[in-house]
Design a protein around this motif. Sequence first.
Motif, PDB file in Angstrom:
ATOM      1  N   VAL A 253       6.646 -16.750   0.151  1.00 52.70           N
ATOM      2  CA  VAL A 253       7.618 -16.571  -0.589  1.00 52.70           C
ATOM      3  C   VAL A 253       7.380 -15.613  -1.714  1.00 52.70           C
ATOM      4  CG1 VAL A 253       9.526 -17.721  -2.321  1.00 52.70           C
ATOM      5  CG2 VAL A 253       8.824 -18.693   0.010  1.00 52.70           C
ATOM      6  N   ALA A 254       6.081 -15.989  -2.281  1.00 54.56           N
ATOM      7  CA  ALA A 254       5.732 -14.954  -3.571  1.00 54.56           C
ATOM      8  C   ALA A 254       5.351 -13.794  -3.024  1.00 54.56           C
ATOM      9  CB  ALA A 254       4.542 -15.760  -4.199  1.00 54.56           C
ATOM     10  N   GLU A 255       4.651 -13.765  -1.776  1.00 57.83           N
ATOM     11  CA  GLU A 255       4.490 -12.456  -1.255  1.00 57.83           C
ATOM     12  C   GLU A 255       5.719 -11.355  -1.041  1.00 57.83           C
ATOM     13  OE1 GLU A 255       1.260 -11.217   0.849  1.00 57.83           O
ATOM     14  OE2 GLU A 255      -0.044 -12.323  -0.225  1.00 57.83           O
ATOM     15  N   LEU A 256       6.727 -12.161  -0.341  1.00 57.44           N
ATOM     16  CA  LEU A 256       7.921 -11.384  -0.083  1.00 57.44           C
ATOM     17  C   LEU A 256       8.783 -11.067  -1.459  1.00 57.44           C
ATOM     18  CD1 LEU A 256       8.742 -13.783   3.170  1.00 57.44           C
ATOM     19  CD2 LEU A 256       8.185 -11.312   2.874  1.00 57.44           C
ATOM     20  N   LEU A 257       8.800 -11.819  -2.348  1.00 59.71           N
ATOM     21  CA  LEU A 257       9.483 -11.676  -3.658  1.00 59.71           C
ATOM     22  C   LEU A 257       8.723 -10.463  -4.243  1.00 59.71           C
ATOM     23  CD1 LEU A 257      10.198 -14.984  -5.230  1.00 59.71           C
ATOM     24  CD2 LEU A 257      11.869 -13.511  -4.276  1.00 59.71           C
ATOM     25  N   PHE A 258       7.445 -10.298  -4.072  1.00 62.31           N
ATOM     26  CA  PHE A 258       6.689  -9.111  -4.563  1.00 62.31           C
ATOM     27  C   PHE A 258       7.355  -7.687  -3.563  1.00 62.31           C
ATOM     28  CE2 PHE A 258       2.149  -7.483  -5.758  1.00 62.31           C
ATOM     29  CZ  PHE A 258       2.922  -6.391  -6.502  1.00 62.31           C
ATOM     30  N   VAL A 259       7.332  -7.962  -2.260  1.00 66.61           N
ATOM     31  CA  VAL A 259       8.003  -6.762  -1.508  1.00 66.61           C
ATOM     32  C   VAL A 259       9.138  -6.448  -2.061  1.00 66.61           C
ATOM     33  CG1 VAL A 259       9.070  -6.343   0.621  1.00 66.61           C
ATOM     34  CG2 VAL A 259       6.643  -7.520   0.626  1.00 66.61           C
ATOM     35  N   ASP A 260      10.140  -7.367  -2.437  1.00 62.19           N
ATOM     36  CA  ASP A 260      11.460  -7.075  -3.017  1.00 62.19           C
ATOM     37  C   ASP A 260      11.302  -5.985  -4.045  1.00 62.19           C
ATOM     38  OD1 ASP A 260      14.304  -7.316  -3.272  1.00 62.19           O
ATOM     39  OD2 ASP A 260      13.859  -8.406  -4.962  1.00 62.19           O
ATOM     40  N   VAL A 261      10.374  -6.389  -4.978  1.00 62.42           N
ATOM     41  CA  VAL A 261      10.236  -5.514  -6.150  1.00 62.42           C
ATOM     42  C   VAL A 261       9.570  -4.126  -6.076  1.00 62.42           C
ATOM     43  CG1 VAL A 261      10.693  -7.296  -7.869  1.00 62.42           C
ATOM     44  CG2 VAL A 261       8.358  -6.786  -7.070  1.00 62.42           C
ATOM     45  N   CYS A 262       8.995  -3.881  -4.673  1.00 65.17           N
ATOM     46  CA  CYS A 262       8.527  -2.581  -4.300  1.00 65.17           C
ATOM     47  C   CYS A 262       9.531  -1.622  -3.452  1.00 65.17           C
ATOM     48  CB  CYS A 262       7.231  -2.985  -3.337  1.00 65.17           C
ATOM     49  SG  CYS A 262       5.913  -3.695  -4.126  1.00 65.17           S
TER      50      CYS A 262
ATOM     51  N   HIS B  42       0.779  -1.258   0.094  1.00 67.94           N
ATOM     52  CA  HIS B  42      -0.031   0.147  -0.148  1.00 67.94           C
ATOM     53  C   HIS B  42       0.648   1.315  -0.038  1.00 67.94           C
ATOM     54  CE1 HIS B  42      -3.188  -2.744   0.352  1.00 67.94           C
ATOM     55  NE2 HIS B  42      -2.999  -3.015   1.681  1.00 67.94           N
ATOM     56  N   LEU B  43       2.015   1.345   0.880  1.00 65.34           N
ATOM     57  CA  LEU B  43       2.994   2.501   0.687  1.00 65.34           C
ATOM     58  C   LEU B  43       3.391   2.729  -0.940  1.00 65.34           C
ATOM     59  CD1 LEU B  43       4.595   1.913   4.185  1.00 65.34           C
ATOM     60  CD2 LEU B  43       3.033   4.020   3.457  1.00 65.34           C
ATOM     61  N   ALA B  44       3.855   1.621  -1.317  1.00 65.27           N
ATOM     62  CA  ALA B  44       4.552   1.555  -2.461  1.00 65.27           C
ATOM     63  C   ALA B  44       3.629   1.326  -3.701  1.00 65.27           C
ATOM     64  CB  ALA B  44       5.746   0.614  -2.659  1.00 65.27           C
ATOM     65  N   ASP B  45       2.265   1.335  -3.201  1.00 74.32           N
ATOM     66  CA  ASP B  45       1.409   1.359  -4.312  1.00 74.32           C
ATOM     67  C   ASP B  45       1.537  -0.056  -5.346  1.00 74.32           C
ATOM     68  OD1 ASP B  45      -0.793   1.959  -5.922  1.00 74.32           O
ATOM     69  OD2 ASP B  45      -0.097   3.416  -7.042  1.00 74.32           O
ATOM     70  N   TRP B  46       1.620  -0.886  -4.733  1.00 72.33           N
ATOM     71  CA  TRP B  46       1.762  -2.451  -5.605  1.00 72.33           C
ATOM     72  C   TRP B  46       2.965  -2.229  -6.630  1.00 72.33           C
ATOM     73  CZ3 TRP B  46      -1.100  -5.833  -3.366  1.00 72.33           C
ATOM     74  CH2 TRP B  46      -2.324  -5.455  -2.673  1.00 72.33           C
ATOM     75  N   GLY B  47       4.136  -1.500  -6.138  1.00 66.41           N
ATOM     76  CA  GLY B  47       5.295  -1.545  -6.868  1.00 66.41           C
ATOM     77  C   GLY B  47       5.461  -0.056  -7.652  1.00 66.41           C
ATOM     78  N   ARG B  48       4.496   0.604  -7.707  1.00 69.13           N
ATOM     79  CA  ARG B  48       4.550   1.894  -8.591  1.00 69.13           C
ATOM     80  C   ARG B  48       5.147   3.069  -8.131  1.00 69.13           C
ATOM     81  NH1 ARG B  48      -1.134   0.638  -8.318  1.00 69.13           N
ATOM     82  NH2 ARG B  48      -1.763  -0.511 -10.521  1.00 69.13           N
ATOM     83  N   ARG B  49       5.324   2.874  -6.688  1.00 69.65           N
ATOM     84  CA  ARG B  49       5.953   4.123  -5.956  1.00 69.65           C
ATOM     85  C   ARG B  49       6.943   3.659  -5.010  1.00 69.65           C
ATOM     86  NH1 ARG B  49       2.366   7.898  -3.173  1.00 69.65           N
ATOM     87  NH2 ARG B  49       1.739   6.164  -2.305  1.00 69.65           N
ATOM     88  N   PRO B  50       8.076   2.883  -5.261  1.00 70.28           N
ATOM     89  CA  PRO B  50       8.877   2.437  -4.280  1.00 70.28           C
ATOM     90  C   PRO B  50       9.611   3.536  -3.390  1.00 70.28           C
ATOM     91  CG  PRO B  50      10.016   2.489  -6.503  1.00 70.28           C
ATOM     92  CD  PRO B  50       8.491   2.636  -6.726  1.00 70.28           C
ATOM     93  N   LEU B  51       9.652   4.698  -3.902  1.00 69.16           N
ATOM     94  CA  LEU B  51      10.494   5.663  -3.034  1.00 69.16           C
ATOM     95  C   LEU B  51       9.452   6.348  -2.007  1.00 69.16           C
ATOM     96  CD1 LEU B  51      12.201   7.625  -5.918  1.00 69.16           C
ATOM     97  CD2 LEU B  51      13.345   6.174  -4.027  1.00 69.16           C
ATOM     98  N   ALA B  52       8.120   5.803  -1.988  1.00 71.55           N
ATOM     99  CA  ALA B  52       7.197   6.296  -1.016  1.00 71.55           C
ATOM    100  C   ALA B  52       7.529   5.531   0.270  1.00 71.55           C
ATOM    101  CB  ALA B  52       5.740   6.228  -1.523  1.00 71.55           C
ATOM    102  N   LEU B  53       8.130   4.581   0.077  1.00 73.62           N
ATOM    103  CA  LEU B  53       8.569   3.632   1.683  1.00 73.62           C
ATOM    104  C   LEU B  53       9.365   4.776   2.223  1.00 73.62           C
ATOM    105  CD1 LEU B  53       9.226   0.117  -0.119  1.00 73.62           C
ATOM    106  CD2 LEU B  53       7.242   0.848   1.391  1.00 73.62           C
ATOM    107  N   PRO B  54       9.143   4.766   3.629  1.00 74.58           N
ATOM    108  CA  PRO B  54      10.284   5.592   4.528  1.00 74.58           C
ATOM    109  C   PRO B  54      11.510   4.846   4.653  1.00 74.58           C
ATOM    110  CG  PRO B  54       8.035   4.984   5.670  1.00 74.58           C
ATOM    111  CD  PRO B  54       8.186   4.149   4.292  1.00 74.58           C
ATOM    112  N   PRO B  55      12.457   5.946   4.593  1.00 77.31           N
ATOM    113  CA  PRO B  55      14.039   5.355   4.614  1.00 77.31           C
ATOM    114  C   PRO B  55      14.326   4.130   5.682  1.00 77.31           C
ATOM    115  CG  PRO B  55      14.020   7.814   4.253  1.00 77.31           C
ATOM    116  CD  PRO B  55      12.453   7.325   4.674  1.00 77.31           C
ATOM    117  N   HIS B  56      13.844   4.381   6.794  1.00 80.31           N
ATOM    118  CA  HIS B  56      14.045   3.419   7.798  1.00 80.31           C
ATOM    119  C   HIS B  56      13.522   2.112   7.563  1.00 80.31           C
ATOM    120  CE1 HIS B  56      10.176   4.255   9.649  1.00 80.31           C
ATOM    121  NE2 HIS B  56      10.356   3.098  10.263  1.00 80.31           N
TER     122      HIS B  56
END
Length: 380
Positions: free
Chosen positions: A236-245, A197-211
């Motif tokens: 595993v699939a969910e965490l790999l999706f996190v990686d690309v966010c 939700h923070l990264a909008d499904w991978g569209r906005r990775p920089l929206a994640l807080p730096p920490h």
Amino acid sequence: MSTTMRRVESAGLLVDMADGAMTWLRENHAYCALPADVSPHLAHHMSEYKALAEMALAAQVTSEALPTPRNRDRARDILDHCWRQLGQGDLLYERQLRHLSLPDPVEIYAHFVQAGYRHSGLEQLLRRVHRLTAFQAAELYPNRRLAVANAQRLAGLPHPHPGEWGEPAARTWLGSTPEPWAIDWNDAYCLTHTVYHLADWGRRPLALPPHVIGYLTRWLPVWLDVWCEAQEWDLVAELLFVDVCVPEPELPAAQWEALAAAQEVSGRVPPRGKRPGTGITPGPTSDPSGTGPAAPDATASGLEGSGPAAPDATASGPAAPDPAASGPVGSDPAASGPVGSDPTADFRRHQHTTCVTAMAAARAAHAAHAARATRADAPA
């Protein structure tokens, strides 16, 4: 970024995984259907409702990340099916009208808006309902509040400014950056959805807080190792999706290759496999310590953070469609399980993991293409 982790260098594997998953979803989506007289209360049909939302999201994200004509055509077929099952938005309207505090109508509608579907009556209702104290005061998980805010933004509705998301983000498990060894199965699913939700499904990775980015960069590879060894493919699939966010995804080759090996010829992906060396199939309560909580109840938590709890093959949902009327089940002779198995129950079991795999692989393929282009453009 890790200097020792082997990265996926070619997007070919990832494209094939996304293609296989989307093929299976396209060929089998008719097994997810609501009865014509379904009630907006969805008392016995929450699993189908949730699956329709997940398929719509997967179709939209995958066709966006890999916008080939084939992907766009398959996505449109899936989205059209899901939109029809929701009465072209009428079911979402009736559900919101009768349950003023529920957030799932806007969460689902947002995916369709992104794909070009609209329901003017629902939008007017959402604008009014979302101003109510009853809606704003609804007790939700912090990551669910992020889901609502992002859905409102995607649907073009009044929403908190992204700069105001810090407070609910800080109240999530991930925002608190807890001791990484304390994570359990439920925490992991809450973590993944906070990122989505923070990264909008991978569209906005920089929206994640730096920490949070730093925390994920350090500990995501560890968690992937743990759940990959346990063969919990859905997580595993969910965490790999996190990686690309995140802004600089790792694209870990070992975990992608393991998930690819778990994917069947038909394209579907099982939620879990057998524990190495034991022959025991992990159940919904599995976590690295074996003591984690059961999967969140989909009927209690709507669309949020639920893994693939084993569905009851007989409890709800329509009778299985006639395969001859709805298209082939897949090219794999075992695509629907053993002879005589219920194809509707089989679809329910594999649908969530296959949707997440499609999205994660498509986003990862896009990231791999971008990384390769960057290297090619770099001065010698």
